[in-house]
Design a protein around this motif. Structure first.
Motif, PDB file in Angstrom:
ATOM      1  N   MET A   1      -8.096 -13.174 -22.473  1.00  0.00           N
ATOM      2  CA  MET A   1      -7.834 -13.417 -20.709  1.00  0.00           C
ATOM      3  C   MET A   1      -8.390 -11.825 -20.208  1.00  0.00           C
ATOM      4  O   MET A   1      -7.862 -11.234 -20.567  1.00  0.00           O
ATOM      5  CB  MET A   1      -6.795 -13.876 -20.381  1.00  0.00           C
ATOM      6  N   ALA A   2      -9.129 -12.187 -19.281  1.00  0.00           N
ATOM      7  CA  ALA A   2      -9.574 -10.842 -18.496  1.00  0.00           C
ATOM      8  C   ALA A   2      -8.797 -10.878 -17.140  1.00  0.00           C
ATOM      9  O   ALA A   2      -8.517 -11.849 -16.651  1.00  0.00           O
ATOM     10  CB  ALA A   2     -11.145 -10.814 -18.432  1.00  0.00           C
ATOM     11  N   ARG A   3      -8.833  -9.597 -16.704  1.00  0.00           N
ATOM     12  CA  ARG A   3      -8.100  -9.299 -15.526  1.00  0.00           C
ATOM     13  C   ARG A   3      -9.160  -8.363 -14.733  1.00  0.00           C
ATOM     14  O   ARG A   3      -9.433  -7.544 -15.318  1.00  0.00           O
ATOM     15  CB  ARG A   3      -6.883  -8.816 -15.560  1.00  0.00           C
ATOM     16  N   THR A   4      -9.260  -8.798 -13.483  1.00  0.00           N
ATOM     17  CA  THR A   4     -10.151  -7.922 -12.606  1.00  0.00           C
ATOM     18  C   THR A   4      -9.498  -6.673 -11.942  1.00  0.00           C
ATOM     19  O   THR A   4      -8.207  -6.754 -12.028  1.00  0.00           O
ATOM     20  CB  THR A   4     -10.800  -8.888 -11.381  1.00  0.00           C
ATOM     21  N   LEU A   5      -9.984  -5.831 -11.609  1.00  0.00           N
ATOM     22  CA  LEU A   5      -9.295  -4.558 -11.059  1.00  0.00           C
ATOM     23  C   LEU A   5      -8.699  -5.035  -9.924  1.00  0.00           C
ATOM     24  O   LEU A   5      -7.483  -4.544  -9.688  1.00  0.00           O
ATOM     25  CB  LEU A   5     -10.556  -3.333 -10.735  1.00  0.00           C
ATOM     26  N   GLU A   6      -9.216  -5.917  -9.030  1.00  0.00           N
ATOM     27  CA  GLU A   6      -8.725  -6.262  -8.045  1.00  0.00           C
ATOM     28  C   GLU A   6      -7.250  -6.922  -8.243  1.00  0.00           C
ATOM     29  O   GLU A   6      -6.338  -6.961  -7.462  1.00  0.00           O
ATOM     30  CB  GLU A   6      -9.468  -7.168  -6.991  1.00  0.00           C
ATOM     31  N   GLU A   7      -7.121  -7.874  -9.173  1.00  0.00           N
ATOM     32  CA  GLU A   7      -5.895  -8.572  -9.616  1.00  0.00           C
ATOM     33  C   GLU A   7      -4.766  -7.528 -10.002  1.00  0.00           C
ATOM     34  O   GLU A   7      -3.819  -7.809  -9.654  1.00  0.00           O
ATOM     35  CB  GLU A   7      -6.233  -9.616 -10.796  1.00  0.00           C
ATOM     36  N   VAL A   8      -5.276  -6.526 -10.626  1.00  0.00           N
ATOM     37  CA  VAL A   8      -4.216  -5.459 -11.230  1.00  0.00           C
ATOM     38  C   VAL A   8      -3.888  -4.841 -10.049  1.00  0.00           C
ATOM     39  O   VAL A   8      -2.566  -4.281  -9.969  1.00  0.00           O
ATOM     40  CB  VAL A   8      -4.982  -4.868 -12.405  1.00  0.00           C
ATOM     41  N   MET A   9      -4.798  -4.128  -9.236  1.00  0.00           N
ATOM     42  CA  MET A   9      -4.349  -3.568  -8.061  1.00  0.00           C
ATOM     43  C   MET A   9      -3.549  -4.035  -7.235  1.00  0.00           C
ATOM     44  O   MET A   9      -2.577  -3.714  -6.583  1.00  0.00           O
ATOM     45  CB  MET A   9      -5.648  -2.866  -7.395  1.00  0.00           C
ATOM     46  N   GLU A  10      -3.648  -5.400  -6.900  1.00  0.00           N
ATOM     47  CA  GLU A  10      -2.765  -6.155  -6.000  1.00  0.00           C
ATOM     48  C   GLU A  10      -1.197  -6.216  -6.384  1.00  0.00           C
ATOM     49  O   GLU A  10      -0.441  -5.917  -5.931  1.00  0.00           O
ATOM     50  CB  GLU A  10      -3.376  -7.549  -5.860  1.00  0.00           C
ATOM     51  N   ARG A  11      -1.365  -6.296  -7.994  1.00  0.00           N
ATOM     52  CA  ARG A  11       0.256  -6.117  -8.568  1.00  0.00           C
ATOM     53  C   ARG A  11       0.728  -4.865  -8.179  1.00  0.00           C
ATOM     54  O   ARG A  11       1.988  -4.723  -7.961  1.00  0.00           O
ATOM     55  CB  ARG A  11       0.038  -6.405  -9.978  1.00  0.00           C
ATOM     56  N   PHE A  12      -0.061  -3.760  -8.536  1.00  0.00           N
ATOM     57  CA  PHE A  12       0.433  -2.287  -8.401  1.00  0.00           C
ATOM     58  C   PHE A  12       1.009  -2.121  -6.791  1.00  0.00           C
ATOM     59  O   PHE A  12       1.927  -1.677  -6.615  1.00  0.00           O
ATOM     60  CB  PHE A  12      -0.681  -1.350  -8.381  1.00  0.00           C
ATOM     61  N   ARG A  13       0.215  -2.970  -5.886  1.00  0.00           N
ATOM     62  CA  ARG A  13       0.573  -2.940  -4.526  1.00  0.00           C
ATOM     63  C   ARG A  13       1.778  -3.791  -4.145  1.00  0.00           C
ATOM     64  O   ARG A  13       2.701  -3.171  -3.386  1.00  0.00           O
ATOM     65  CB  ARG A  13      -0.564  -3.373  -3.417  1.00  0.00           C
ATOM     66  N   SER A  14       2.167  -4.727  -4.732  1.00  0.00           N
ATOM     67  CA  SER A  14       3.423  -5.576  -4.420  1.00  0.00           C
ATOM     68  C   SER A  14       4.408  -5.422  -5.146  1.00  0.00           C
ATOM     69  O   SER A  14       5.384  -5.791  -4.905  1.00  0.00           O
ATOM     70  CB  SER A  14       2.898  -6.999  -4.521  1.00  0.00           C
ATOM     71  N   ILE A  15       4.427  -4.570  -6.423  1.00  0.00           N
ATOM     72  CA  ILE A  15       5.678  -4.523  -7.233  1.00  0.00           C
ATOM     73  C   ILE A  15       6.592  -3.734  -6.064  1.00  0.00           C
ATOM     74  O   ILE A  15       6.537  -2.438  -5.864  1.00  0.00           O
ATOM     75  CB  ILE A  15       5.227  -3.654  -8.417  1.00  0.00           C
ATOM     76  N   GLU A  16       7.924  -3.831  -6.678  1.00  0.00           N
ATOM     77  CA  GLU A  16       8.995  -3.401  -5.891  1.00  0.00           C
ATOM     78  C   GLU A  16       9.893  -2.516  -6.843  1.00  0.00           C
ATOM     79  O   GLU A  16      10.343  -3.294  -7.948  1.00  0.00           O
ATOM     80  CB  GLU A  16      10.108  -4.607  -5.293  1.00  0.00           C
ATOM     81  N   PHE A  17      10.072  -1.374  -6.466  1.00  0.00           N
ATOM     82  CA  PHE A  17      11.064  -0.689  -7.333  1.00  0.00           C
ATOM     83  C   PHE A  17      12.403  -0.477  -6.667  1.00  0.00           C
ATOM     84  O   PHE A  17      12.698  -0.378  -5.492  1.00  0.00           O
ATOM     85  CB  PHE A  17      10.648   1.076  -7.523  1.00  0.00           C
ATOM     86  N   ASN A  18      13.511  -0.789  -7.589  1.00  0.00           N
ATOM     87  CA  ASN A  18      14.950  -0.999  -6.890  1.00  0.00           C
ATOM     88  C   ASN A  18      15.625   0.398  -7.201  1.00  0.00           C
ATOM     89  O   ASN A  18      16.758   0.297  -6.639  1.00  0.00           O
ATOM     90  CB  ASN A  18      15.660  -1.952  -8.000  1.00  0.00           C
TER      91      ASN A  18
END
Length: 132
Positions: free
Chosen positions: A1-18
């Motif tokens: 499965m391939a992931r686009t740069l935009e898909e990966v960057m969206e995850r970077f933007r939305s991840i929450e650190f506790n």
């Protein structure tokens, strides 16, 4: 499965650190790009831990991970986010944690794999920033 740069960057933007971190430690070479991206959000010092186990084709190069250069930063009592691109077996991360055992705590981050913080946990995929 391939992931686009935009898909990966969206995850970077939305991840929450506790929790708060004092230091981001990238396992070189795979963790360098993810740590740089995380630095834009966290604004924490990034240091490199030069460890190697596998070659560029993901074949084991050594029986156990190897520290390639001495650690050149202080980790004692630091709250560390330990970053790698992929955590598959956990061998390299376990070795890194042992090297940094004087830290106050270490939480792990992976673009793909099993970690305290992971963007994906699925079959291996080619990272969109890899140039071939």
């Amino acid at each position: 499965m391939a992931r686009t740069l935009e898909e990966v960057m969206e995850r970077f933007r939305s991840i929450e650190f506790n929790e708060e971190f004092d230091l981001v430690v990238a396992i070189a070479n795979g963790g360098i790009v993810p740590a740089g991206i995380l630095n834009q959000r966290l604004q924490k010092e990034v240091r490199l831990l030069r460890i190697n186990l596998r070659d560029e084709n993901q074949k084991p190069r050594f029986e156990q991970p190897q520290l390639l250069t001495p650690i050149d930063f202080e980790c004692k009592e630091k709250r560390i986010l330990l970053v790698d691109d992929q955590i598959k077996t956990g061998t390299t991360i376990r070795f890194a944690r042992e090297l940094l055992k004087e830290a106050a705590y270490i939480h792990t981050f992976a673009v793909n794999g099993t970690a305290d913080y992971a963007l994906f946990d699925e079959t291996c995929f080619r990272f969109p920033w890899i140039i071939t």
